[in-house]
Design an enzyme around this catalytic site. Structure first.
Site, PDB file in Angstrom:
ATOM      1  N   ALA A 149       0.824  -1.217   0.000  1.00  0.00           N
ATOM      2  CA  ALA A 149       0.000   0.000   0.000  1.00  0.00           C
ATOM      3  C   ALA A 149       0.862   1.274   0.000  1.00  0.00           C
ATOM      4  O   ALA A 149       1.929   1.282   0.621  1.00  0.00           O
ATOM      5  CB  ALA A 149      -0.907  -0.012   1.227  1.00  0.00           C
ATOM      6  N   CYS A 153      12.640   3.697   1.431  1.00  0.00           N
ATOM      7  CA  CYS A 153      12.811   5.116   1.077  1.00  0.00           C
ATOM      8  C   CYS A 153      13.517   5.796   2.254  1.00  0.00           C
ATOM      9  O   CYS A 153      13.131   6.873   2.673  1.00  0.00           O
ATOM     10  CB  CYS A 153      11.491   5.780   0.712  1.00  0.00           C
ATOM     11  SG  CYS A 153      10.215   5.664   1.970  1.00  0.00           S
TER      12      CYS A 153
HETATM   13  C1  LIG Z   1       6.899   2.017   2.176  1.00  0.00           C
HETATM   14  S1  LIG Z   1       5.223   1.637   2.342  1.00  0.00           S
HETATM   15  C2  LIG Z   1       4.939   0.743   0.855  1.00  0.00           C
HETATM   16  C3  LIG Z   1       4.788   1.608  -0.362  1.00  0.00           C
HETATM   17  C4  LIG Z   1       4.275   0.834  -1.574  1.00  0.00           C
HETATM   18  N1  LIG Z   1       5.098  -0.317  -1.872  1.00  0.00           N
HETATM   19  C5  LIG Z   1       4.159   1.693  -2.813  1.00  0.00           C
HETATM   20  O1  LIG Z   1       5.038   1.647  -3.675  1.00  0.00           O
HETATM   21  O2  LIG Z   1       3.161   2.416  -2.931  1.00  0.00           O
HETATM   22  C6  LIG Z   1       5.272   0.350   3.528  1.00  0.00           C
HETATM   23  C7  LIG Z   1       3.946  -0.367   3.750  1.00  0.00           C
HETATM   24  O3  LIG Z   1       4.219  -1.476   4.616  1.00  0.00           O
HETATM   25  C8  LIG Z   1       3.063  -1.748   5.349  1.00  0.00           C
HETATM   26  N2  LIG Z   1       3.464  -2.636   6.467  1.00  0.00           N
HETATM   27  C9  LIG Z   1       4.148  -2.309   7.583  1.00  0.00           C
HETATM   28  N3  LIG Z   1       4.378  -3.405   8.327  1.00  0.00           N
HETATM   29  C10 LIG Z   1       3.835  -4.459   7.658  1.00  0.00           C
HETATM   30  C11 LIG Z   1       3.744  -5.854   7.906  1.00  0.00           C
HETATM   31  N4  LIG Z   1       4.276  -6.392   9.014  1.00  0.00           N
HETATM   32  N5  LIG Z   1       3.110  -6.619   7.015  1.00  0.00           N
HETATM   33  C12 LIG Z   1       2.569  -6.080   5.889  1.00  0.00           C
HETATM   34  N6  LIG Z   1       2.619  -4.768   5.602  1.00  0.00           N
HETATM   35  C13 LIG Z   1       3.240  -3.969   6.468  1.00  0.00           C
HETATM   36  C14 LIG Z   1       2.546  -0.385   5.732  1.00  0.00           C
HETATM   37  O4  LIG Z   1       1.168  -0.437   6.029  1.00  0.00           O
HETATM   38  C15 LIG Z   1       2.848   0.424   4.462  1.00  0.00           C
HETATM   39  O5  LIG Z   1       1.710   0.479   3.634  1.00  0.00           O
END
Ligand SMILES: C[S@@+](CC[C@H](N)C(=O)[O-])C[C@H]1O[C@@H](n2cnc3c(N)ncnc32)[C@H](O)[C@@H]1O
Length: 443
Positions: free
Chosen positions: A256, A376
């Protein structure tokens, strides 16, 4: 003619939003979304709040130098209002006398009429007195000291350029949907339609266009039909890199709001099946919305990537994108509140979480498959150190020190493991990438 009453209301709202970020630790976007204001006023509210937060340390230092002891019984909202007032004097085209009147009036709207005289005096003094040179690094560099120290430690030669880039506003980049057209053709369309003349291509990043000035997405031809998305050029390096490894079952582990999910699907060959997971249900809905706009399809699962037992069907993936949760210190230009919301003490737990997710996902990767670890962040502890420690503990993990495209070599700094783009390099956000391959026979 300037409408003082309306302007004052907006400044009072801006002060409240800024205070929710500075005092309560809310995210700026959340605080802005919660502010009640007419849609037509939103762009100006956003400009005032983003600007005040972007210049936070410098403004607070200027404020301290202008205030005598009279604000010692601190009123946080009034301090935020004064910061908004100073910001607008330097950065908006509103005439000084109107800006001062609106800020004074805003104190009354905030039910603090007793500060009217003080606000008037401080803002007028600000115009009269030269601000001088800050005597402390936080104010001079407009960053919290812990972050300055960490950047200096990790990047002894480059830290200053990272800090300077963080204080700038980021350019707007587009990602042209390769299923529809090429970046060159879309740039021509932008030129012809007058939507964003002067869009330039980004060497080595095939679908990316850089816009001279930011534009509203609804002005972009075909945006609602998925022809184009907004995404920093550095973030566009991930999808082609992972897909270069081939395979048909791909996992996007922290997906997300779906920027890279969409890009993966735009580039993937027919027959590729993508599973996108995120543990945040609301954010996962954004992935669904994005894919709907792009007319693309993936299996979306709300799940914890560090606990695959709860959601994995036991079939190995040929490729895994792990865009790990991180400090986001590479995207401070776009989210200036990160400098206020992050604490030094957040970094070690984030590095543990990154290591946990990486370790949990590795068994899901097929032999010969690739995992692309991305953040990032520009901090060593979340990047090179995580991957190095992982490779040392996993006999079958090999880091591939080869970039997917020779033309991006100049933008990337080779680390012991992986590659770093520093904030501002090529005008892009700060990103880290490490490509790991599974070699069961490695000893
Ligand atoms: C850097 S953002 C991802 C951005 C995305 N890949 C994009 O390009 O739009 C990191 C995401 O990791 C999710 N997240 C954090 N811990 C997590 C976990 N244990 N399992 C799955 N998702 C997780 C967060 O909700 C967040 O949406």
């Amino acid at each position: 003619m300037v409408n003082i009453r309306k302007g004052a209301q907006l400044r009072a709202t801006a002060a409240t939003v800024v205070e929710r970020v500075v005092g309560e630790g809310r995210s700026l976007d959340v605080a802005l979304a919660e502010a009640s204001v007419a849609e037509t006023e939103r762009p100006l509210l956003r400009m005032l709040c983003y600007g005040t937060i972007r210049h936070h340390w410098r403004l607070r230092w200027q404020l301290a130098s202008l205030l005598d002891r009279s604000l010692k019984s601190r009123d946080a909202v009034i301090e935020s209002l004064l910061a908004v007032g100073l910001f607008q004097l330097d950065h908006s085209r509103v005439p000084d006398h109107a800006a001062v009147s609106m800020t004074v009036e805003a104190a009354r709207i905030l039910r603090r009429p007793q500060y009217a005289g003080l606000i008037n005096a401080v803002l007028r003094n600000f115009r009269r007195k030269s601000p001088g040179t800050p005597s402390n690094e936080e104010a001079e560099l407009n960053h919290p000291q812990w972050l300055i120290d960490l950047l200096r430690k990790d990047w002894p030669d480059e830290w200053r350029s990272i800090v300077d880039a963080n204080n700038e506003r980021a350019a707007m980049f587009l990602r042209v949907n390769a299923r529809h057209t090429t970046a060159a053709d879309y740039a021509e369309l932008l030129q012809l339609s007058d939507a964003a003349p002067g869009a330039t291509s980004v060497p080595g990043i095939d679908q990316a266009l850089r816009l001279e000035h930011p534009v509203d997405v609804d002005q972009l031809p075909g945006f609602r039909d998925g022809w184009v998305s907004v995404q920093d050029a550095a973030a566009q390096i991930a999808a082609p890199w992972l897909l270069a490894g081939g395979g048909v079952r791909i996992l996007d582990a922290c997906a997300a709001p779906g920027g890279k999910t969409g890009h993966l699907l735009e580039l993937a060959a027919d027959g590729v099946a993508l599973t996108a997971i995120d543990r945040d249900e609301a954010r996962l809905r954004d992935v669904a919305d994005n894919l709907r706009r792009l007319r693309l399809d993936a299996t979306l699962v709300c799940a914890d990537a560090s606990n695959p037992g709860g959601w994995w069907d036991g079939q190995a993936f040929d490729g895994i994108l792990l865009d790990a949760p991180c400090s986001a210190t590479g995207v401070i230009r776009r989210h200036p509140d990160i400098r206020l919301l992050r604490r030094e003490s957040d970094i070690a737990p984030l590095a543990r979480l990154q290591q946990d997710i990486l370790t949990a996902l590795w068994p899901l990767l097929a032999p010969g498959g690739r995992l692309l670890y991305v953040t990032c962040s520009v901090l060593q502890e979340e990047n090179d150190s995580v991957v190095q420690a992982f490779v040392e503990r996993h006999q079958d993990a090999v880091e591939i020190p080869v970039l997917p495209n020779y033309n991006i070599r100049d933008l990337m700094r080779r680390k012991t493991c992986g590659f770093q783009i520093l904030t501002g390099s090529g005008g892009m956000d700060g990103f880290y990438f490490a490509c790991l391959e599974k070699h069961p026979g490695k000893h």
